[in-house]
Design a protein around this motif. Structure first.
Motif, mmCIF file in Angstrom:
data_model
loop_
_atom_site.group_PDB
_atom_site.id
_atom_site.type_symbol
_atom_site.label_atom_id
_atom_site.label_comp_id
_atom_site.label_asym_id
_atom_site.label_seq_id
_atom_site.Cartn_x
_atom_site.Cartn_y
_atom_site.Cartn_z
ATOM 1 N N UNK A 90 41.943 -40.206 35.835
ATOM 2 C CA UNK A 90 41.208 -41.540 36.145
ATOM 3 C C UNK A 90 42.530 -43.091 36.966
ATOM 4 N N UNK A 117 44.516 -55.315 34.653
ATOM 5 C CA UNK A 117 44.302 -55.050 33.032
ATOM 6 C C UNK A 117 43.578 -53.997 33.255
ATOM 7 N N UNK A 119 44.224 -50.870 34.503
ATOM 8 C CA UNK A 119 44.713 -50.111 34.885
ATOM 9 C C UNK A 119 46.158 -50.493 34.444
ATOM 10 N N UNK B 7 42.869 -53.378 27.531
ATOM 11 C CA UNK B 7 41.796 -53.053 28.608
ATOM 12 C C UNK B 7 40.806 -53.885 27.543
ATOM 13 N N UNK B 222 33.597 -49.399 36.843
ATOM 14 C CA UNK B 222 34.108 -49.056 35.707
ATOM 15 C C UNK B 222 34.151 -47.275 35.007
ATOM 16 N N UNK B 223 33.484 -46.805 35.187
ATOM 17 C CA UNK B 223 33.442 -45.380 34.708
ATOM 18 C C UNK B 223 34.457 -44.907 35.676
ATOM 19 N N UNK B 225 37.303 -45.836 35.902
ATOM 20 C CA UNK B 225 38.536 -46.221 35.539
ATOM 21 C C UNK B 225 39.002 -45.654 34.783
ATOM 22 N N UNK B 226 39.885 -46.007 33.791
ATOM 23 C CA UNK B 226 40.751 -45.928 32.505
ATOM 24 C C UNK B 226 39.704 -46.041 31.548
ATOM 25 N N UNK B 227 39.224 -46.583 31.648
ATOM 26 C CA UNK B 227 38.250 -47.874 30.213
ATOM 27 C C UNK B 227 37.537 -46.570 29.465
#
Ligand SMILES: Nc1ncnc2c1ncn2[C@@H]1O[C@H](COP(=O)(O)OP(=O)(O)OP(=O)(O)O)[C@@H](O)[C@H]1O
Ligand SMILES: [Mg+2]
Lengths: 333, 382
Positions: A90, A117, A119, B7, B222-223, B225-227
């Motif tokens: 990611x 944010x 990231x 986050x 969003x998927x 990303x590290x979220x």
């Protein structure tokens, strides 16, 4: 091209590839959107996906980013196997979606702050990075404008800025310039080359010929199948057809006649000329065409260098209409 | 851990910004409790008064007119029409001009002197032939509430009528009405309304807020990303906890100042009960968001939960009066448990821990729902 040649040498190890996919397939009920795709993208290059609508570019990118699960086949991104190790990737990949996927009801700045944010940029990093990105992507003036109210090209610049906020090693761009004018597209690509020089690998999908020609390497997709895969130069050199340009009157009538011939792959009118793709097996295409009753002896026929558009047409066997605006850009280059 | 909080914070801030700009949703947050409170508190009244009725007076004596006035003086009915024949009366009921007709027989005075209701007659059981009803009510019985209200007139005392001393009849049972001695229905409705409104807004807002990300294509970004799914869900929920608290304050505040609903419990207990219920509702919203494909679908599913929450939770009808199957459904709904809790806290000043079953049930529901939502939430587009 010299830079590219350096890149191409000495890449035997799998880990030298930013992307490597084998037999990647994805089915949607009874439709195969991506079919047995083999893909090797070297690090620090710009790789292009060229293909008509519905050819599976977006689906392929979604498979490579882990957004979709493949029906079969394997994907290795930066040394991580998908989908198992997707989480580790990611921070290393950036993805600019074809459809604007930031928030319309937030301003440019708020959108970028939000993404930074997510990231995990610290407030100081964030401030510096944001002003840098805003100026690089010429968004400083729009920084307090709602994304909703921006033009298509501005939106795409914002989306690009957001996708590189964390300096990803690998960047996926799905038709990033579909709404950008030719002038800004040039600048857009300058930025891509800058990113590439800084060590980013970029995979970009497009249906613009001039963009495809700038890629280090190119895959031509049609109906989910990879038809060709090489540098733009090699693709043009090794084309499976020869091009004859005809200068004559009543080109439309001539085109309708020539297209009937089994040796003719396609014919398209470009201004005052007719561009005819003839099968490579034919020894003397000019003579063949000259014999046709629809052509007069006074008509000028000449064998010309193929363009990328010709490659595209011969690969996809798609007969391009004369008024096609998307593919005529830079086609004669 | 720190980046995880960052986050979540970024989602919360984004959500608040969007909420601030979405005037419609923001307006709904305030308007739904206001309008519902006014509607329910004013419109729903189980103490029915002034039912329009007609009279068919066969007797036409001064006594019959006094009898009519005595009945009218109760305030339960209001005589609006008078008829001369039973057919006329029947038509009036059929056409919904009046809800009931009071039929006074010709021999009303004879009946009256023998009637037990004036306190002179002997118990009806022993002298049935001599003690007959004074008059008759012909009631449109389709509305049970109206019918039972008029039925309550059946045994009304008529002592004043004949100027006799009041019958010192002692009741069989003494009843003391605690917490709502004046029997105002608004006292019971206002705390219950908190449950209904929170069910509606909390489930609707969260489910719509997440489905919206999918519908508008934000999820695709969003998927990658590290979220994490849980971070997204928590970030989405937090702003609505505050909104829920605002709504509770509006309802109970208005209830207290405008409708005089007593507030006997402690604020802490109220906060605990409300927090538990808001969490349960939000989590239910999350589960819905993992099933619904569009905001419209999430809306429909909210209504699907809302209707039983209004009808079965004890908000409108007492739980005890429901058939067993309905009671099971009611037990499954968070609203049922919250209504018990909040009525307990607001009206009877109990502590939430003293109603541990309802409290534990809400907690269990929240944890279980969060688990289901997190498992069902797909971090891919399939
Ligand atoms: N979620 C889906 N469900 C069913 N079919 C899908 C889905 N996504 C894509 N397809 C189909 O897969 C094929 C390839 O679609 P894809 O979006 O990858 O094309 P594309 O090359 O990106 O086209 P474009 O240039 O228009 O963006 C299309 O025929 C499309 O209808
Ligand atoms: Mg696409």
């Amino acid at each position: 091209m010299s830079r590219l040649n350096n890149k191409l040498s000495g890449t035997d190890n799998v880990n030298d590839y930013a992307i490597s996919a084998t037999q990647l397939t994805r089915n949607f009920s009874n439709l195969t959107a991506v079919s047995a795709l083999d893909l090797q993208v070297e690090k620090q290059t710009i790789y292009g996906f060229l293909g008509p609508n519905g050819s599976g570019k977006t689906t392929a990118i979604r498979l490579l980013t882990g957004l979709l699960k493949p029906s079969s086949g394997e994907v290795n991104i930066l040394g991580c196997n998908l989908p198992k190790e997707a989480q580790n990737l990611r921070m290393k990949i950036g993805y600019m979606t074809q459809k604007f996927s930031l928030y319309d009801d937030l301003t440019v700045k708020e959108n970028l702050q939000f993404v930074s944010k997510i990231y995990g940029l610290t407030p100081n990093e964030q401030k510096a990075r944001l002003s840098e990105l805003l100026s690089v992507h010429q968004l400083t003036q729009q920084s307090n404008q709602f994304a909703d109210s921006m033009s298509g090209g501005q939106k795409q610049r914002l989306a690009l800025a957001a996708s590189v906020i964390h300096k990803p090693k690998l960047l996926f761009l799905d038709e990033p310039t579909s709404a950008v004018d030719p002038q800004n597209r040039r600048e857009f690509w300058e930025q891509l080359f800058d990113l590439c020089d800084q060590g980013t690998t970029i995979l970009v999908s497009t249906h613009y010929m001039d963009e495809a020609e700038r890629c280090h390497k190119l895959a031509i997709l049609e109906n989910g199948i990879k038809r060709a895969d090489d540098t733009p130069q090699n693709l043009m050199d090794n084309m499976a057809a020869q091009i004859v340009e005809i200068g004559a009157k009543d080109l439309r009538h001539i085109k309708d006649q020539l297209i009937q011939l089994p040796q003719v792959v396609s014919a398209a009118q470009l201004g005052t000329h007719l561009r005819v793709l003839v099968n490579k097996a034919e020894d003397d295409p000019v003579a063949l065409l000259q014999q046709q009753p629809c052509l007069h002896t006074s008509d000028k026929l000449a064998l010309v260098r193929p363009s990328l558009e010709d490659v595209f047409v011969s690969c996809t066997n798609q007969k391009i209409t004369d008024d096609s605006s998307t593919t005529s850009q830079g086609g004669i280059g | 851990m720190k980046t995880s909080l960052l986050r979540i914070q970024s989602i919360v801030i984004k959500e608040l910004l969007q909420l601030k700009r979405d005037k419609m949703t923001f307006g709904m947050v305030i308007m739904i409790p206001l309008v519902q409170l006014l509607l329910f508190a004013f419109a729903i009244n189980t103490n029915i008064r002034d039912i329009p009725v007609g009279v068919l007076d066969h007797s036409q004596t001064s006594l019959s007119r006094i009898l009519q006035q005595t009945v009218s003086a109760t305030g339960i009915v209001k005589f609006t029409h008078s008829y001369t024949s039973i057919e006329e009366a029947q038509i009036a009921i059929d056409s919904n001009k009046v809800r009931a007709v009071f039929i006074i027989p010709q021999d009303v005075s004879q009946r009256l002197v023998r009637s037990s209701s004036v306190g002179l007659g002997l118990p009806a059981s022993s002298k049935q032939e001599t003690s007959r009803p004074v008059a008759q009510w012909l009631v449109d019985g389709s509305d049970t509430m109206i019918a039972s209200t008029i039925k309550s007139l059946r045994n009304m005392p008529l002592t004043e009528l004949l100027d006799k001393p009041a019958n010192r009849n002692t009741a069989t049972f003494e009843t003391t009405l605690l917490y709502n001695p004046e029997q105002r229905s608004v006292v019971n409705i206002v705390p219950g309304l908190v449950a209904v409104i929170l069910t509606m807004t909390m489930i609707m807002f969260t489910s719509a807020a997440i489905v919206r990300e999918q519908e508008r294509g934000n999820m695709e970004m969003l998927i990658t990303t590290p979220l994490a799914p849980l971070e997204l869900m928590i970030g989405k929920i937090v702003p609505y906890i505050f909104i829920g608290a605002i709504q509770v304050a509006i309802i109970l505040g208005l209830g207290y100042w405008v409708f005089n609903v007593p507030f006997n419990g402690g604020l802490t207990q109220l906060a605990i009960a409300t927090f538990l219920f808001i969490c349960a509702s939000l989590v239910l919203g999350l589960v819905i968001s993992t099933i619904a494909k569009s905001q419209l679908q999430s809306m429909q599913m909210t209504v699907f939960v809302l209707l039983p929450s209004i009808l079965l939770s004890g908000f409108m009808f007492p739980y005890e009066g429901m058939p067993l199957a309905a009671q099971y459904i009611a037990e499954a709904l968070p609203a049922t448990h919250f209504i018990r809790l909040i009525r307990g806290v607001v009206l009877r000043d109990v502590a939430v821990v003293d109603m541990s079953f309802d409290m534990l049930w809400l907690i269990t529901f929240t944890c279980f729902g969060l688990l289901v939502a997190a498992l069902r939430f797909k971090k891919s587009l399939d």
